[in-house]
Design a protein around this motif. Structure first.
Motif, mmCIF file in Angstrom:
data_model
loop_
_atom_site.group_PDB
_atom_site.id
_atom_site.type_symbol
_atom_site.label_atom_id
_atom_site.label_comp_id
_atom_site.label_asym_id
_atom_site.label_seq_id
_atom_site.Cartn_x
_atom_site.Cartn_y
_atom_site.Cartn_z
ATOM 1 N N ALA A 156 -11.047 2.058 0.943
ATOM 2 C CA ALA A 156 -10.960 0.920 1.607
ATOM 3 C C ALA A 156 -11.116 1.194 3.441
ATOM 4 O O ALA A 156 -11.804 0.320 3.848
ATOM 5 C CB ALA A 156 -9.353 0.617 1.686
ATOM 6 N N VAL A 157 -10.811 2.508 3.667
ATOM 7 C CA VAL A 157 -10.992 2.817 5.100
ATOM 8 C C VAL A 157 -12.525 2.820 5.369
ATOM 9 O O VAL A 157 -12.942 2.178 6.335
ATOM 10 C CB VAL A 157 -10.499 4.049 5.510
ATOM 11 N N GLU A 193 -13.228 -8.398 -1.301
ATOM 12 C CA GLU A 193 -13.783 -7.076 -1.873
ATOM 13 C C GLU A 193 -12.705 -5.788 -1.149
ATOM 14 O O GLU A 193 -12.642 -5.243 -2.144
ATOM 15 C CB GLU A 193 -15.027 -7.005 -1.399
ATOM 16 N N ALA A 194 -12.398 -6.075 -0.040
ATOM 17 C CA ALA A 194 -11.654 -4.908 0.705
ATOM 18 C C ALA A 194 -10.438 -4.920 0.141
ATOM 19 O O ALA A 194 -9.980 -3.828 -0.160
ATOM 20 C CB ALA A 194 -11.498 -5.538 2.274
ATOM 21 N N ARG A 195 -9.743 -6.253 -0.436
ATOM 22 C CA ARG A 195 -8.494 -6.106 -0.875
ATOM 23 C C ARG A 195 -8.492 -5.315 -2.504
ATOM 24 O O ARG A 195 -7.624 -4.545 -2.897
ATOM 25 C CB ARG A 195 -7.770 -7.533 -1.219
ATOM 26 N N ILE A 196 -9.795 -5.767 -3.039
ATOM 27 C CA ILE A 196 -9.895 -4.935 -4.499
ATOM 28 C C ILE A 196 -10.050 -3.551 -4.499
ATOM 29 O O ILE A 196 -9.372 -2.641 -5.086
ATOM 30 C CB ILE A 196 -11.155 -5.673 -5.319
ATOM 31 N N ILE A 197 -10.716 -3.383 -3.227
ATOM 32 C CA ILE A 197 -11.148 -1.822 -2.951
ATOM 33 C C ILE A 197 -9.730 -1.050 -2.639
ATOM 34 O O ILE A 197 -9.382 0.131 -3.217
ATOM 35 C CB ILE A 197 -12.079 -1.651 -1.854
ATOM 36 N N ALA A 198 -8.901 -1.739 -1.673
ATOM 37 C CA ALA A 198 -7.658 -0.913 -1.450
ATOM 38 C C ALA A 198 -6.757 -0.780 -2.370
ATOM 39 O O ALA A 198 -6.062 0.139 -2.407
ATOM 40 C CB ALA A 198 -7.040 -2.095 -0.339
ATOM 41 N N SER A 199 -6.789 -1.793 -3.457
ATOM 42 C CA SER A 199 -6.033 -1.422 -4.574
ATOM 43 C C SER A 199 -6.475 -0.286 -5.551
ATOM 44 O O SER A 199 -5.513 0.177 -6.417
ATOM 45 C CB SER A 199 -5.749 -2.837 -5.643
ATOM 46 N N GLN A 200 -7.578 0.160 -5.484
ATOM 47 C CA GLN A 200 -7.960 1.327 -6.181
ATOM 48 C C GLN A 200 -8.345 2.725 -5.242
ATOM 49 O O GLN A 200 -8.110 3.720 -6.090
ATOM 50 C CB GLN A 200 -9.619 0.993 -6.456
ATOM 51 N N LEU A 238 0.751 -1.238 0.147
ATOM 52 C CA LEU A 238 -0.045 -0.083 -0.009
ATOM 53 C C LEU A 238 0.757 1.235 0.022
ATOM 54 O O LEU A 238 0.566 2.325 -0.671
ATOM 55 C CB LEU A 238 -0.913 -0.078 1.075
ATOM 56 N N ALA A 239 1.746 1.188 0.822
ATOM 57 C CA ALA A 239 2.958 2.349 0.822
ATOM 58 C C ALA A 239 3.437 2.579 -0.473
ATOM 59 O O ALA A 239 3.646 3.874 -1.000
ATOM 60 C CB ALA A 239 3.996 2.078 1.752
ATOM 61 N N GLU A 240 3.871 1.581 -1.281
ATOM 62 C CA GLU A 240 4.463 1.875 -2.485
ATOM 63 C C GLU A 240 3.268 2.388 -3.476
ATOM 64 O O GLU A 240 3.537 3.232 -4.415
ATOM 65 C CB GLU A 240 5.186 0.701 -3.053
ATOM 66 N N ALA A 253 -4.027 -2.449 6.142
ATOM 67 C CA ALA A 253 -2.901 -3.366 5.978
ATOM 68 C C ALA A 253 -3.616 -4.473 7.140
ATOM 69 O O ALA A 253 -3.431 -5.616 6.712
ATOM 70 C CB ALA A 253 -1.678 -2.833 6.118
ATOM 71 N N ASP A 254 -3.947 -3.900 8.315
ATOM 72 C CA ASP A 254 -3.982 -4.804 9.356
ATOM 73 C C ASP A 254 -5.445 -5.868 8.838
ATOM 74 O O ASP A 254 -5.769 -6.968 9.310
ATOM 75 C CB ASP A 254 -4.492 -4.027 10.528
ATOM 76 N N TYR A 255 -6.242 -5.314 8.273
ATOM 77 C CA TYR A 255 -7.515 -6.023 7.657
ATOM 78 C C TYR A 255 -7.365 -6.700 6.397
ATOM 79 O O TYR A 255 -7.996 -7.859 6.333
ATOM 80 C CB TYR A 255 -8.633 -4.694 7.136
ATOM 81 N N ILE A 256 -6.664 -6.483 5.598
ATOM 82 C CA ILE A 256 -6.219 -7.122 4.302
ATOM 83 C C ILE A 256 -5.127 -8.054 4.268
ATOM 84 O O ILE A 256 -5.036 -8.770 3.018
ATOM 85 C CB ILE A 256 -6.557 -6.113 3.198
#
Length: 198
Positions: A160-161, A148-155, A40-42, A134-137
């Motif tokens: 995601a929050v 679904e959370a991982r997909i949202i976090a990538s966008q 996520l940081a990158e 990150a703690d969630y996914i």
């Protein structure tokens, strides 16, 4: 990774100390959170070293005895209302004080991310959001909605929050578990992102 700007530990020393403080299952989770946090940081331009440190230390106090948390609340003169909660809140909010003392960590951004990783905040820094999500996914998680959370976090980190907080509140409410006021504030602040995603 060089942590010496923040703590007097090498990565190997840090990992040894963290591993000694918890079960193997929790340590595996911590490593998974670091992997997700670095990804996520990158992706979102967050400081890599801070993301790594926050992830590796976020659950350092998870297996600390309740009495020790209550002692820290008194010693640090923290809000006495914290005493009515339990480990799920304490290991982040109160645990950051233990982490600061045991690792010599004084960087407020890292400590704040650790404090907020279970409850969030109405206004979160980029590092707060990276650790919270990150703690969630992290790769070891397996529960309804995590894909679904991982997909949202990538966008979108904000989406995601919002998604994670809504899922967490629904889960806690279904189980009849009290919801920390700061988690509700997080939801109220980020709910707009859920509306925008429909």
């Amino acid at each position: 990774m060089n942590y010496h700007d923040y703590i007097d530990f090498s990565r190997e020393e840090l990992l040894d100390k963290v591993a000694a403080a918890m079960s193997k299952k929790r340590f595996d989770h911590v490593l998974g959170v670091e992997q997700a946090a670095l990804d996520l940081a990158e992706r979102y331009g967050c400081d890599i070293t801070k993301a790594s440190l926050a992830a590796l230390l976020h659950d350092y106090a998870k297996e600390v005895a309740d009495k020790d948390f209550l002692d820290i609340i008194d010693q640090k003169q923290l809000d006495p209302a914290l005493k009515k909660w339990g480990n799920n809140i304490w290991h982040g909010v109160v645990g950051a004080h233990l982490i600061s003392a045991e690792f010599g960590l004084v960087d407020q951004e890292i400590l704040q991310a650790i404090q907020r990783h279970t409850v969030g905040s109405a206004e979160m820094t980029l590092l707060d959001k990276v650790l919270y999500v990150a703690d969630y996914i992290e790769p070891g998680r397996d529960f309804p909605g995590v894909t679904e959370a991982r997909i949202i976090a990538s966008q979108s980190l904000d989406q995601a929050v919002a998604f994670e907080t809504a899922q967490t509140i629904a889960h806690l409410a279904k189980k009849g578990i009290p919801i920390h006021p700061q988690t509700l504030e997080t939801y109220n602040s980020y709910v707009q992102f859920l509306k925008e995603n429909k």
